[in-house]
Design a protein around this motif. Structure first.
Motif, PDB file in Angstrom:
ATOM      1  N   HIS A   1       0.933   6.133  -1.392  1.00  0.00           N
ATOM      2  CA  HIS A   1       1.078   6.063   0.068  1.00  0.00           C
ATOM      3  C   HIS A   1      -0.169   5.423   0.653  1.00  0.00           C
TER       4      HIS A   1
ATOM      5  N   HIS B   1      -2.723   6.363   2.613  1.00  0.00           N
ATOM      6  CA  HIS B   1      -3.958   7.035   2.998  1.00  0.00           C
ATOM      7  C   HIS B   1      -5.172   6.467   2.258  1.00  0.00           C
TER       8      HIS B   1
ATOM      9  N   HIS C   1      -6.357   6.914  -1.279  1.00  0.00           N
ATOM     10  CA  HIS C   1      -5.471   6.400  -2.332  1.00  0.00           C
ATOM     11  C   HIS C   1      -5.481   4.872  -2.391  1.00  0.00           C
TER      12      HIS C   1
ATOM     13  N   HIS D   1       4.974  13.839   3.020  1.00  0.00           N
ATOM     14  CA  HIS D   1       3.564  13.763   3.425  1.00  0.00           C
ATOM     15  C   HIS D   1       3.357  12.578   4.371  1.00  0.00           C
TER      16      HIS D   1
ATOM     17  N   ASP E   1       0.445  12.706  -2.816  1.00  0.00           N
ATOM     18  CA  ASP E   1       0.147  13.785  -1.872  1.00  0.00           C
ATOM     19  C   ASP E   1       1.384  14.557  -1.424  1.00  0.00           C
TER      20      ASP E   1
ATOM     21  N   CYS F   1      -5.857  12.057   3.786  1.00  0.00           N
ATOM     22  CA  CYS F   1      -5.828  12.260   2.346  1.00  0.00           C
ATOM     23  C   CYS F   1      -4.654  13.135   2.006  1.00  0.00           C
TER      24      CYS F   1
HETATM   25 ZN    ZN Z   1      -2.419  11.492   1.780  1.00  0.00          ZN
END
Ligand code: ZN
Length: 389
Positions: free
Chosen positions: A140, A142, A145, A222, A241, A389
């Protein structure tokens, strides 16, 4: 049901709230923030390591375990690079990537947060396999990542279309250099956010070095673009996540009701081992516990929502029992805000930085009124969480 807190349930203007909190003894510099700073919050700001006090833990319940940073082999050619963590270790914002070794190249599942963890992950992977990365799949958008994507530019980078869109947006405001930050970057070197160049919406399967890697999109959870990697031969799931173990889940871009549904869906999959985005390796039991965090919070927050309490005042009252000891307890505030947005039908995929800020100010106001100064959460801590996160 408790009566709503009369004073806290009144909606304060931001100016009033700031003034009231300032009077309680918090340094003005730590709570005042201009529009420019809020704009920064929505961008991919560096996440400083926080050393301020946390909300109180509850001795009646177990504390999270400590776990080491290591490249752990889970099956032939399958590895998880676990970030170290545990009580008192400020590592809640550093994610766990995965690695699958093929005959010619390695596949990374996520790129970590910055130069230090990305280089350490790449070096450990090369040392273990003698190979270099040829593919990277972001679970994803964020920062913890994707911020390391710039160290994988020799590899093809894939992700959900929503992940790419958010990375493209964030790239426009990403600083040109890294800010030296413990555990993330040790020098002011060149920084750029590299979005995935290949997108896929539905299931995609790789066959690498004898390993079948099924990427699965299970719906908004998420974020609106979560990809998970399922390895049926080994019953391993790299959940990104969608899974937080012993770490309070971060819901600033989440659809919590659907996230719980995704957890229930995974419970029906043939999975033994789950590598979470944050926390130590676990399985379905740990994933069910994370869903229970949201369920318990949902019940407690809903009582107060129905009593017309503001989310910040509600969060200041809510205790989550065994979940109060999880790492990152201040996320209770943002997660309460997110539940409220669902019930108000104002939920969007975007992070509502202002709402979280207001709720934190109200939360602190209640704690200050109770003379629980050690439980006051510096706004700088919540702002650091704007780095998702
Ligand atoms: Zn995340």
């Amino acid at each position: 049901m408790r009566k709503p807190n009369e004073s806290a349930s009144q909606k304060l203007t931001r100016r009033e709230a700031l003034g009231r909190v300032a009077l309680t003894g918090l340094g003005a510099a730590s709570i005042l923030s201009g529009a420019g700073e809020l704009a920064r919050l929505s961008a991919q700001a560096p996440a400083p390591v926080q050393a301020a006090p946390l909300p109180a833990t509850d001795p009646k319940y177990p504390m999270p375990p400590a776990w080491n940073r290591e490249l752990r082999q889970l099956a032939p050619n399958v590895y998880a690079y676990l970030q170290g963590g545990g009580p008192g270790i400020p590592a809640a914002g550093v994610s766990n990537p995965g690695m699958i070794a093929g005959a010619d190249y390695l596949m990374a599942i996520d790129a970590t947060q910055g130069p230090i963890p990305a280089r350490a992950f790449i070096a450990a992977s090369k040392q273990a396999t003698g190979k270099d990365f040829g593919r990277l799949v972001n679970t994803h958008h964020h920062g913890d990542h994707v911020n390391g994507n710039q160290f994988f530019t020799h590899a093809e980078i894939l992700g959900h279309p929503y992940c790419r869109e958010e990375c493209v947006k964030a790239a426009a405001t990403t600083p040109k250099t890294w800010t030296p930050t413990p555990g993330v970057a040790d020098a002011a070197e060149e920084r750029k956010l590299v979005p995935p160049s290949v997108t896929f919406k539905d299931d995609l399967t790789y066959f690498i070095g004898g390993t079948e890697v099924q990427f699965r999109f299970a719906g908004p959870a998420h974020t609106w673009g979560d990809m998970m990697a399922y390895l049926p031969q080994y019953k391993i799931l790299f959940a990104g996540d969608v899974a937080f173990f012993w770490v309070a889940p971060y819901a600033n871009n989440s659809y919590i009701t659907k996230w719980i549904e995704v957890c229930d869906k995974i419970a029906g999959w043939d999975v033994d081992v789950i590598v979470p985005g944050h926390g130590p390796i676990g399985g379905k039991k740990e994933l069910a516990e994370m869903a229970n965090y949201f369920r318990v919070l949902g019940v407690e927050a809903r009582k107060r929502y129905d009593a017309k309490m503001t989310p910040g005042a509600a969060a200041a009252e809510i205790r989550l029992g065994r979940f109060d000891n999880w790492i990152g307890p201040e996320r209770l505030i943002m997660d309460t805000v997110r539940w409220y947005e669902e019930w108000d039908s104002t939920l969007t995929p975007d992070y509502n930085a202002m709402a979280v800020r207001e709720a934190t100010i109200e939360y602190n106001q209640v704690k200050a009124g109770q003379k629980k100064m050690s439980e006051i959460i510096p706004l700088s801590r919540m702002e650091a969480l704007a780095e998702p996160c």
